[in-house]
Design an enzyme around this catalytic site. Structure first.
Site, PDB file in Angstrom:
ATOM      1  CE  LYS A  84      -2.715   4.243  13.236  1.00  0.00           C
ATOM      2  NZ  LYS A  84      -2.852   5.620  13.721  1.00  0.00           N
ATOM      3  CD  GLU A 121       7.517   3.910   3.686  1.00  0.00           C
ATOM      4  OE1 GLU A 121       6.930   3.559   2.654  1.00  0.00           O
ATOM      5  OE2 GLU A 121       7.858   3.119   4.587  1.00  0.00           O
ATOM      6  CB  CYS A 132       8.847  -0.687   6.285  1.00  0.00           C
ATOM      7  SG  CYS A 132       9.598  -2.191   6.870  1.00  0.00           S
ATOM      8  CD  GLU A 160       4.710  -7.971   7.703  1.00  0.00           C
ATOM      9  OE1 GLU A 160       4.725  -6.876   8.298  1.00  0.00           O
ATOM     10  OE2 GLU A 160       4.551  -9.058   8.271  1.00  0.00           O
ATOM     11  CB  THR A 162       2.340  -2.157  -4.592  1.00  0.00           C
ATOM     12  OG1 THR A 162       3.016  -1.105  -5.279  1.00  0.00           O
ATOM     13  CG2 THR A 162       2.362  -3.396  -5.456  1.00  0.00           C
ATOM     14  CG  ASP A 222      20.953  -7.436  -5.554  1.00  0.00           C
ATOM     15  OD1 ASP A 222      20.911  -7.425  -6.780  1.00  0.00           O
ATOM     16  OD2 ASP A 222      20.014  -7.837  -4.847  1.00  0.00           O
ATOM     17  CG  LEU A 251     -13.416 -15.282  -1.732  1.00  0.00           C
ATOM     18  CD1 LEU A 251     -14.610 -16.208  -1.535  1.00  0.00           C
ATOM     19  CD2 LEU A 251     -13.522 -14.092  -0.784  1.00  0.00           C
ATOM     20  N   GLY A 268       4.132   0.095   4.382  1.00  0.00           N
ATOM     21  CA  GLY A 268       5.001   1.223   4.732  1.00  0.00           C
ATOM     22  C   GLY A 268       4.819   1.705   6.161  1.00  0.00           C
ATOM     23  CD1 TRP A 321      12.679  -1.894  -4.669  1.00  0.00           C
ATOM     24  CD2 TRP A 321      14.063  -1.057  -3.123  1.00  0.00           C
ATOM     25  NE1 TRP A 321      12.227  -0.641  -4.333  1.00  0.00           N
ATOM     26  CE2 TRP A 321      13.070  -0.099  -3.392  1.00  0.00           C
ATOM     27  CE3 TRP A 321      15.056  -0.738  -2.188  1.00  0.00           C
ATOM     28  CZ2 TRP A 321      13.027   1.145  -2.763  1.00  0.00           C
ATOM     29  CZ3 TRP A 321      15.018   0.496  -1.558  1.00  0.00           C
ATOM     30  CH2 TRP A 321      14.008   1.419  -1.856  1.00  0.00           C
ATOM     31  N   GLY A 358      -0.286  -2.576   7.446  1.00  0.00           N
ATOM     32  CA  GLY A 358      -0.364  -3.982   7.080  1.00  0.00           C
ATOM     33  C   GLY A 358      -1.390  -4.793   7.828  1.00  0.00           C
ATOM     34  CE  LYS A 362       7.958  -9.428  -9.125  1.00  0.00           C
ATOM     35  NZ  LYS A 362       9.136  -8.639  -8.717  1.00  0.00           N
TER      36      LYS A 362
HETATM   37  P1  NAD Z   1       6.697  -2.013  -4.256  1.00  0.00           P
HETATM   38  O1  NAD Z   1       5.357  -2.071  -3.651  1.00  0.00           O
HETATM   39  O2  NAD Z   1       6.929  -1.135  -5.411  1.00  0.00           O
HETATM   40  O3  NAD Z   1       7.178  -3.475  -4.741  1.00  0.00           O
HETATM   41  C1  NAD Z   1       7.212  -4.578  -3.856  1.00  0.00           C
HETATM   42  C2  NAD Z   1       7.139  -5.848  -4.677  1.00  0.00           C
HETATM   43  O4  NAD Z   1       5.854  -5.909  -5.279  1.00  0.00           O
HETATM   44  C3  NAD Z   1       8.156  -5.935  -5.809  1.00  0.00           C
HETATM   45  O5  NAD Z   1       8.622  -7.252  -5.941  1.00  0.00           O
HETATM   46  C4  NAD Z   1       7.321  -5.547  -7.016  1.00  0.00           C
HETATM   47  O6  NAD Z   1       7.808  -6.085  -8.221  1.00  0.00           O
HETATM   48  C5  NAD Z   1       5.992  -6.158  -6.663  1.00  0.00           C
HETATM   49  N1  NAD Z   1       4.846  -5.576  -7.355  1.00  0.00           N
HETATM   50  C6  NAD Z   1       4.733  -4.349  -7.911  1.00  0.00           C
HETATM   51  N2  NAD Z   1       3.526  -4.209  -8.482  1.00  0.00           N
HETATM   52  C7  NAD Z   1       2.849  -5.378  -8.273  1.00  0.00           C
HETATM   53  C8  NAD Z   1       1.562  -5.839  -8.607  1.00  0.00           C
HETATM   54  N3  NAD Z   1       0.707  -5.088  -9.290  1.00  0.00           N
HETATM   55  N4  NAD Z   1       1.208  -7.080  -8.224  1.00  0.00           N
HETATM   56  C9  NAD Z   1       2.052  -7.855  -7.534  1.00  0.00           C
HETATM   57  N5  NAD Z   1       3.300  -7.476  -7.188  1.00  0.00           N
HETATM   58  C10 NAD Z   1       3.694  -6.241  -7.556  1.00  0.00           C
HETATM   59  O7  NAD Z   1       7.679  -1.685  -3.049  1.00  0.00           O
HETATM   60  P2  NAD Z   1       9.246  -1.426  -3.128  1.00  0.00           P
HETATM   61  O8  NAD Z   1       9.445  -0.084  -3.715  1.00  0.00           O
HETATM   62  O9  NAD Z   1       9.946  -2.605  -3.709  1.00  0.00           O
HETATM   63  O10 NAD Z   1       9.630  -1.412  -1.576  1.00  0.00           O
HETATM   64  C11 NAD Z   1       9.528  -0.290  -0.801  1.00  0.00           C
HETATM   65  C12 NAD Z   1       8.267  -0.312   0.028  1.00  0.00           C
HETATM   66  O11 NAD Z   1       8.197  -1.520   0.757  1.00  0.00           O
HETATM   67  C13 NAD Z   1       8.210   0.789   1.056  1.00  0.00           C
HETATM   68  O12 NAD Z   1       6.949   1.406   1.050  1.00  0.00           O
HETATM   69  C14 NAD Z   1       8.429   0.086   2.374  1.00  0.00           C
HETATM   70  O13 NAD Z   1       7.893   0.720   3.481  1.00  0.00           O
HETATM   71  C15 NAD Z   1       7.831  -1.231   2.104  1.00  0.00           C
HETATM   72  N6  NAD Z   1       8.422  -2.240   2.993  1.00  0.00           N
HETATM   73  C16 NAD Z   1       7.666  -2.722   4.014  1.00  0.00           C
HETATM   74  C17 NAD Z   1       8.213  -3.633   4.888  1.00  0.00           C
HETATM   75  C18 NAD Z   1       7.406  -4.175   6.029  1.00  0.00           C
HETATM   76  O14 NAD Z   1       7.771  -5.213   6.554  1.00  0.00           O
HETATM   77  N7  NAD Z   1       6.332  -3.552   6.454  1.00  0.00           N
HETATM   78  C19 NAD Z   1       9.508  -4.065   4.724  1.00  0.00           C
HETATM   79  C20 NAD Z   1      10.254  -3.552   3.662  1.00  0.00           C
HETATM   80  C21 NAD Z   1       9.680  -2.637   2.807  1.00  0.00           C
END
Ligand code: NAD
Length: 495
Positions: free
Chosen positions: A467, A397, A296, A261, A243, A104, A255, A263, A163, A470, A187
C-alpha cells in the site's frame, strides 16, 4: 576511521566535512555549507557539510557514469573482493561509527547505534556472498540456437536516505547496488549526514573513483535535482510517504526506475494465549521505543484481546517504566533523543491532540519521571489506551515514542482493524496457537509480518511495504535482482 577524529559533543570546533564526488572530497560548487547540530544539545554544532545544488549533482552523475561501465565489466569476484574488504574495515570501524551515530541521530548506543553499525558490516559481507548469483539463464532452444539472458546493472542509482537510522538504511541499498555493478550516489539526510560521510570514507579505499558518490544538503535542492537528473537511471528512496510520492512522480515523469521505502502505522496483535512477560519484551521491541519510536516499522498500534487487555497492559506499563531515557552515548541508556525540534514539536502535537480526545486513557506517561531535557530533544514514552482505530493517533505515523492501545474481541474484527490503514509496512502477531498466528499473519496486508517476535530483522530478508508504505523490496537476493538489475535477452542463430 583511524585517520579521522570522531567529533564529540564537547568539541569546540565543528568538523568541516566535504562530500565525495569522483573520488575527491569536495565543497559545494557555490561554496555553501549547512550546520549539523546534535540532538543531545540543540546549541552545539557538531559538523558543517556542503550544501549541494544542481551543479554538484551534474558533477556527481558525470563521475558516476564514467565509473559505472568499468565497474560493471569486472569479473564478479573483484566486486565481491572489494565488498569483503569494505566489510572488514567497517567491522573495525563499528565502534566509532556507533559512537558517531549516537551523536548524529540521538539513537542510544547500546540499544540502537551499535547494532546499526554492526548490521552495516554484515550487509556488505552478505551481498559480497551473492556476487555470483547475478546469473542469467539459457533456454533449451535446440542445437541451432542459443537463447540466453544476462543480469545487467540498472546503471547509476541515487540512494536517498532519511535521518532515523542512516547506516542501517544505507546497508539496505549500497552493498546490493554495488555488487550488482551499479554506481551509487547517496544523498545523506541533512539532519544526520556524518555517519554516511564516514561510511564513504571507508568504502572509497576499496572502490574505483566515482563508483560511490555522497552528496549532502537539503532535499528540495540536491535531492530533487538528483531525482530529476537524466543521468540517474534509478532512484531508491527511503523517507516519508509525502516526499516519496513527489519523488515517484518526478522520477516517473522521465521514466526512471524507482523504489520507495516509506512510512508505516503497523499493527501489533496480541492473542489471549500470549499474556506473558516474554511477549511483553517482544512487544516492547516492536514499539521501537528504544529508537524514540522513530522507526517506520514501529508497531505503534497495539491490539490487545479484551480477555487479557488489563493484565497485559499492566505488565507492559511496568516494563516501560523501567526504561532509561538519557544521553544516547551512555551504555545505561535505553532511549535517546528525538532528532530535532520540529520532530519533537510534532510528537508533542499528537500527544496534546490525543489527550484532548474524549474517552482516551493514559496508561503510562513517562514525562514526570524524566530526568533529562533541554538542551537535548528528549521525549518520554507514552502509552495511550482505549484508543479508537479511527482516531488520528491510530491512523497517522507519529514517529515518536507514543503507543496506541486498542481492545479487540473477534479475530475477524482485529484483522479488519489492522488492515484499515493506508499503510502496510510491518505487522506483529503474538499467539502460541501457531495455526491462529499464521492464519492472521497471512491475512494482514503488510510487507513484513513477524510472529512471536518484535525485533528479528535479518540480513538477507526481503524488506519493503505494501500500500502507501512503498514499492519494491530491498535487503534480499530477490530485492537485489529486482531492484538493481535488469534482464538482457540475447538470441544467437548458430547455423
Ligand atoms: P523525508 O521524506 O523528509 O526525507 C527523506 C530524504 O529525502 C532526506 O534525505 C531528504 O533530504 C530527502 N528529500 C526531501 N525532499 C526531497 C525532494 N523533494 N526530492 C528528493 N529528496 C528529498 O523523511 P525523513 O523525515 O528524513 O524520515 C522520516 C520518514 O522516513 C518517516 O516517514 C519514516 O517512516 C520514513 N522511513 C521509512 C523507512 C522504510 O524503510 N520504509 C525507513 C526509515 C524511515
Amino acid at each position: 576511521m583511524s585517520s579521522h577524529t570522531v567529533p564529540t559533543v564537547e568539541a569546540s570546533e565543528p568538523t568541516a566535512y566535504r562530500m565525495l564526488i569522483g573520488g575527491e572530497w569536495v565543497e559545494a560548487a557555490d561554496g555553501r555549507t549547512l550546520e549539523v547540530i546534535t540532538p543531545i544539545d540543540r546549541h552545539r554544532v557538531i559538523a558543517t557539510t556542503p550544501r549541494a545544488g544542481a551543479e554538484d549533482v551534474d558533477r556527481a552523475v558525470a563521475a558516476a557514469r564514467r565509473a559505472q561501465r568499468g565497474w560493471a565489466a569486472l569479473p564478479f569476484t573483484e566486486r565481491q573482493g572489494a565488498l569483503l574488504r569494505i566489510a572488514d574495515d567497517l567491522e573495525d570501524a563499528a565502534e566509532d561509527l556507533a559512537a558517531l551515530t549516537a551523536l548524529d541521530t540521538g539513537n542510544a548506543l547500546r540499544t540502537q547505534a551499535r547494532p546499526e553499525a554492526l548490521l552495516l558490516a554484515s550487509a556488505f559481507r552478505y551481498f559480497a556472498g551473492l556476487a555470483g548469483e547475478l546469473k542469467g539463464v539459457t533456454l533449451p532452444s535446440g542445437t541451432d540456437a542459443l537463447s540466453l539472458t544476462r543480469r545487467v546493472p540498472v546503471g547509476v542509482v541515487a540512494g536517498i536516505l532519511p535521518w532515523n537510522s542512516p547506516l542501517m538504511i544505507a546497508a539496505f541499498k549500497l552493498p546490493a547496488a554495488l555488487v550488482s555493478g551499479n554506481a551509487m550516489i547517496l544523498k545523506a539526510a541533512e539532519d544526520a549526514p556524518t555517519t554516511i560521510l564516514e561510511l564513504a570514507r571507508v568504502c572509497e579505499r576499496h572502490l574505483p573513483p566515482g563508483v560511490l558518490g555522497v552528496l549532502t544538503g537539503y532535499g528540495p535542492e540536491v535531492g530533487q535535482a538528483l531525482v530529476e537528473h537524466r543521468g540517474v537511471d534509478k532512484v531508491s528512496f527511503t523517507g516519508s510517504t509525502a516526499t516519496g510520492s513527489g519523488v515517484a512522480a518526478a522520477a516517473g515523469e522521465r521514466l526512471a526506475h524507482v523504489s520507495l521505502e516509506l512510512g508505516g502505522k503497523s499493527p501489533c496483535i496480541v492473542f489471549p494465549d500470549s499474556d506473558t512477560d516474554e511477549v511483553v519484551e517482544q512487544v516492547l521491541l516492536a514499539t521501537r521505543f528504544a529508537r524514540q519510536g522513530q522507526s517506520c516499522t514501529s508497531g505503534s498500534r497495539l491490539f490487545l484481546h479484551e480477555s487479557v487487555h488489563d493484565s497485559f497492559l499492566d505488565r507492559l506499563v511496568d516494563r516501560v517504566s523501567q526504561l532509561v531515557v538519557g544521553d544516547p552515548r551512555e551504555e545505561a541508556t535505553d532511549i535517546g533523543c528525538i532528532i530535532n525540534q520540529r520532530q519533537w514539536d510534532r510528537v508533542q502535537g499528537y500527544v496534546d491532540d490525543a489527550l484532548a480526545t474524549d474517552g482516551i486513557r493514559v496508561a503510562y506517561d513517562g514525562r514526570p519521571a524524566l530526568t533529562v531535557g533541554e538542551p537535548g530533544f528528549y521525549h518520554a514514552p507514552m502509552i495511550l489506551s482505549q484508543v479508537d482505530n479511527g482516531w488520528r493517533i491510530a491512523r497517522e505515523e507519529i514517529f515518536g515514542p507514543v503507543l496506541s492501545v486498542i481492545p479487540w474481541r473477534e479475530e475477524d474484527e482485529v484483522v479488519a482493524m489492522a488492515n484499515d490503514s493506508h499503510y502496510g509496512l510491518a505487522a506483529f502477531v503474538f499467539a502460541r496457537d501457531l495455526g491462529m498466528a499464521l492464519r492472521t499473519a497471512q491475512r494482514v496486508e503488510s510487507g513484513w509480518v513477524q510472529v512471536n517476535q518484535g525485533g528479528g530483522q535479518q540480513v538477507g530478508q526481503s524488506y519493503g511495504g505494501m500500500k502507501a508504505s512503498g514499492q519494491g523490496r530491498e535487503f534480499s537476493l530477490e530485492g537485489m535482482l529486482e531492484g538493481f538489475t535488469q534482464i538482457q535477452q540475447i538470441n544467437v542463430r548458430l547455423t
